[in-house]
Enzyme design. Structure first.
Site, PDB file in Angstrom:
ATOM      1  N   HIS A  84       0.779  -1.283  -0.117  1.00 12.73           N
ATOM      2  CA  HIS A  84      -0.057  -0.056  -0.133  1.00 12.73           C
ATOM      3  C   HIS A  84       0.732   1.345   0.034  1.00 12.73           C
ATOM      4  O   HIS A  84       0.241   2.476  -0.197  1.00 12.73           O
ATOM      5  CB  HIS A  84      -1.210  -0.070   1.259  1.00 12.73           C
ATOM      6  CG  HIS A  84      -2.227  -0.939   1.165  1.00 12.73           C
ATOM      7  ND1 HIS A  84      -1.828  -2.372   1.170  1.00 12.73           N
ATOM      8  CD2 HIS A  84      -3.150  -0.692   0.705  1.00 12.73           C
ATOM      9  CE1 HIS A  84      -3.049  -2.865   0.976  1.00 12.73           C
ATOM     10  NE2 HIS A  84      -3.996  -1.922   0.826  1.00 12.73           N
ATOM     11  N   SER A  85       2.094   1.157   0.394  1.00 11.78           N
ATOM     12  CA  SER A  85       3.238   2.247   0.216  1.00 11.78           C
ATOM     13  C   SER A  85       4.095   2.054  -0.736  1.00 11.78           C
ATOM     14  O   SER A  85       4.932   1.141  -0.576  1.00 11.78           O
ATOM     15  CB  SER A  85       3.586   2.422   1.853  1.00 11.78           C
ATOM     16  OG  SER A  85       4.797   3.259   1.966  1.00 11.78           O
TER      17      SER A  85
END
Length: 224
Positions: free
Chosen positions: A11-12
């Site tokens: 997600h990052s």
């Protein structure tokens, strides 16, 4: 030599890129592609990024995808299903950091995709008794002089160097003993510069295994 490639779905963007950088230190010849964050830089997973990363990572031996959280798994699986040959890639359920490290080292050693997947999955399995040289083994004591001891890259170099040598090899620090073929086990020792370790080897090529480890330690695992 064609090696299995890795794609890190997160997600990052920073998380995926940082983990790819760490794993790359241990597996310099493996294509490790980060696929983190949304296109605009936000938190989330991007299907198109994952597909593009798989294409870059595939050198002919297949691709293994690792992910950080549940929805990243869904994105990774959708991306694999979209391939012309879905059998070319596989998503593995493994700890993101430990699984990536284990998979990268296995891929660097030329392991098949199935074995790379198994290495990643095993990193998240409950602790099992380590395969160690045991009693009656040949042994040698060595002092670590490299700056970082048996961490990250040196541990990976040691494990890779023993691949193909017919011997059970373990490294002992104090009361702890670790399978020398396992990067994660070696790192768990926490061996630092100046520590005295004992290397034990048992098997047909035990002497060669000890020579290999001694040479690595004496040459600081290739560190400058």
């Amino acid at each position: 030599m064609s090696r299995v490639g890795l794609v890190l779905v997160s997600h990052s963007a920073k998380l995926a890129e940082g983990l790819a950088e760490v794993a790359g230190q241990m597996a310099p010849d493996v294509a490790i592609e980060p696929a983190g964050g949304l296109e605009g830089g936000g938190i989330g997973t991007d299907y198109d990024k994952v597909v593009a990363a798989m294409q870059r990572a595939d050198g002919g031996a297949g691709v293994v995808l690792l992910y950080d959280l549940g929805s990243a798994q869904m994105t990774a699986e959708l991306a694999v299903e979209s391939l012309a040959d879905p059998e070319a890639a596989v998503v593995v359920d493994a700890p993101f950091v430990e699984g990536t490290v284990a998979a990268a080292v296995a891929a660097q050693g030329g392991a098949s995709r199935a074995d790379v997947l198994s290495a990643a999955a095993a990193a998240g399995a409950p602790d099992a008794p380590q395969a160690t040289a045991g009693t009656g083994a040949d042994r040698v004591e060595l002092v670590l002089h490299n700056e970082v001891g048996l961490h990250a890259r040196p541990a990976a170099v040691l494990a890779r160097s023993l691949a193909g040598i017919e011997a059970d090899v373990s490294v002992v620090l104090g009361e702890q003993e670790a399978d020398a073929h396992s990067v994660l086990a070696l790192m768990s020792l926490g061996a630092r510069k100046g520590d005295r370790i004992e290397v034990r080897a048992r098997g047909a090529q035990a002497a060669e295994a000890l020579r290999t480890v001694r040479d690595l330690v004496e040459h600081n695992f290739g560190e400058e």
